[in-house]
Design a protein around this motif. Structure first.
Motif, PDB file in Angstrom:
ATOM      1  N   ASP A 181       0.521  -1.152  -0.137  1.00 49.71           N
ATOM      2  CA  ASP A 181       0.469   0.189   0.422  1.00 49.71           C
ATOM      3  C   ASP A 181       0.814   1.184   0.183  1.00 49.71           C
ATOM      4  N   LYS A 182       1.487   1.497   0.541  1.00 46.00           N
ATOM      5  CA  LYS A 182       2.810   2.014   0.848  1.00 46.00           C
ATOM      6  C   LYS A 182       3.151   2.765  -0.682  1.00 46.00           C
ATOM      7  N   THR A 185       0.882   4.302  -3.192  1.00 44.45           N
ATOM      8  CA  THR A 185       1.047   5.753  -2.612  1.00 44.45           C
ATOM      9  C   THR A 185       2.038   6.251  -3.648  1.00 44.45           C
ATOM     10  N   ASP A 188       1.497   6.322  -7.510  1.00 44.68           N
ATOM     11  CA  ASP A 188       0.423   6.946  -7.527  1.00 44.68           C
ATOM     12  C   ASP A 188       0.405   7.974  -7.619  1.00 44.68           C
ATOM     13  N   SER A 189       1.577   9.013  -6.947  1.00 44.96           N
ATOM     14  CA  SER A 189       1.933   9.694  -6.904  1.00 44.96           C
ATOM     15  C   SER A 189       2.675  10.847  -8.524  1.00 44.96           C
TER      16      SER A 189
END
Length: 191
Positions: A181-182, A185, A188-189
């Motif tokens: 998940d990290k 994130t 996605d940035s």
């Protein structure tokens, strides 16, 4: 196109996470180890060049490695992007990869570095050695040497991408899903 360098020392979880990232983002996996095995087993021209250097006890030159990477990229015409696993290992290879990808109009989107304390790495690698039977994961001396090579030769690649503002460090300790998940994130940035 999304092009990710998945980075970290031996035992950081790159293989585990890259499998999940490939599925989620529909990426093609590029591992130079896999490319070497493919070219050697098929007896390609690049494989023969690589074999000659290895037989003589030398590292395979970057030009040959980049040639294999270029061929792999060209074979995946409709790709959404690539995840580079275990490559680049040196700043010179990172520069060559940037030059190759920029010539195709699809630069590196970012580097995700899995950051894991060295004692945890040793513990993971020794455990993996028991399960996998890999000789390089069963000896603390060999593990220490692999980590030293990473620190001396490979870690400068992170600085190379930091200077381009393409570096993201992720804590590689926790559950596989928490770490995933990290990473997502951060990816996605990049978009």
């Amino acid at each position: 196109m999304l092009n990710i360098v998945l980075f970290g020392p031996p035992g950081a979880g790159k293989g585990t996470q890259s499998e999940k990232l490939i599925k989620k983002y529909n990426l093609n996996h590029i591992s130079t180890g896999d490319l070497f095995r493919k070219h050697l087993s098929e007896g390609t021209e690049l494989g023969k060049k690589a074999q000659k250097f290895m037989d003589d006890g030398f590292l395979v030159p970057d030009e040959v490695v980049i040639g294999m990477v270029d061929e792999k990229i060209n074979s995946e015409e409709n790709s959404s992007g690539f995840i580079f696993d275990g490559f680049p290992r040196t700043v010179k290879q990172a520069e060559a990869l940037d030059k190759l990808l920029n010539s195709k109009g699809t630069p590196i989107s970012g580097m995700i570095a899995l950051e894991v304390p060295f004692e945890e790495l040793k513990k993971r690698l020794l455990e993996r050695g028991k399960i996998s039977g890999r000789a390089d994961d069963q000896s603390e001396e060999k593990i220490n040497n692999r980590i030293k090579v990473y620190l001396d030769e490979t870690l400068p690649v992170a600085e190379y991408y930091k200077k381009q503002n393409k570096f993201s460090g992720v804590n590689g300790v926790g559950s596989i899903d928490e770490i995933f998940d990290k990473i997502c994130t951060e990816i996605d940035s990049f978009k």
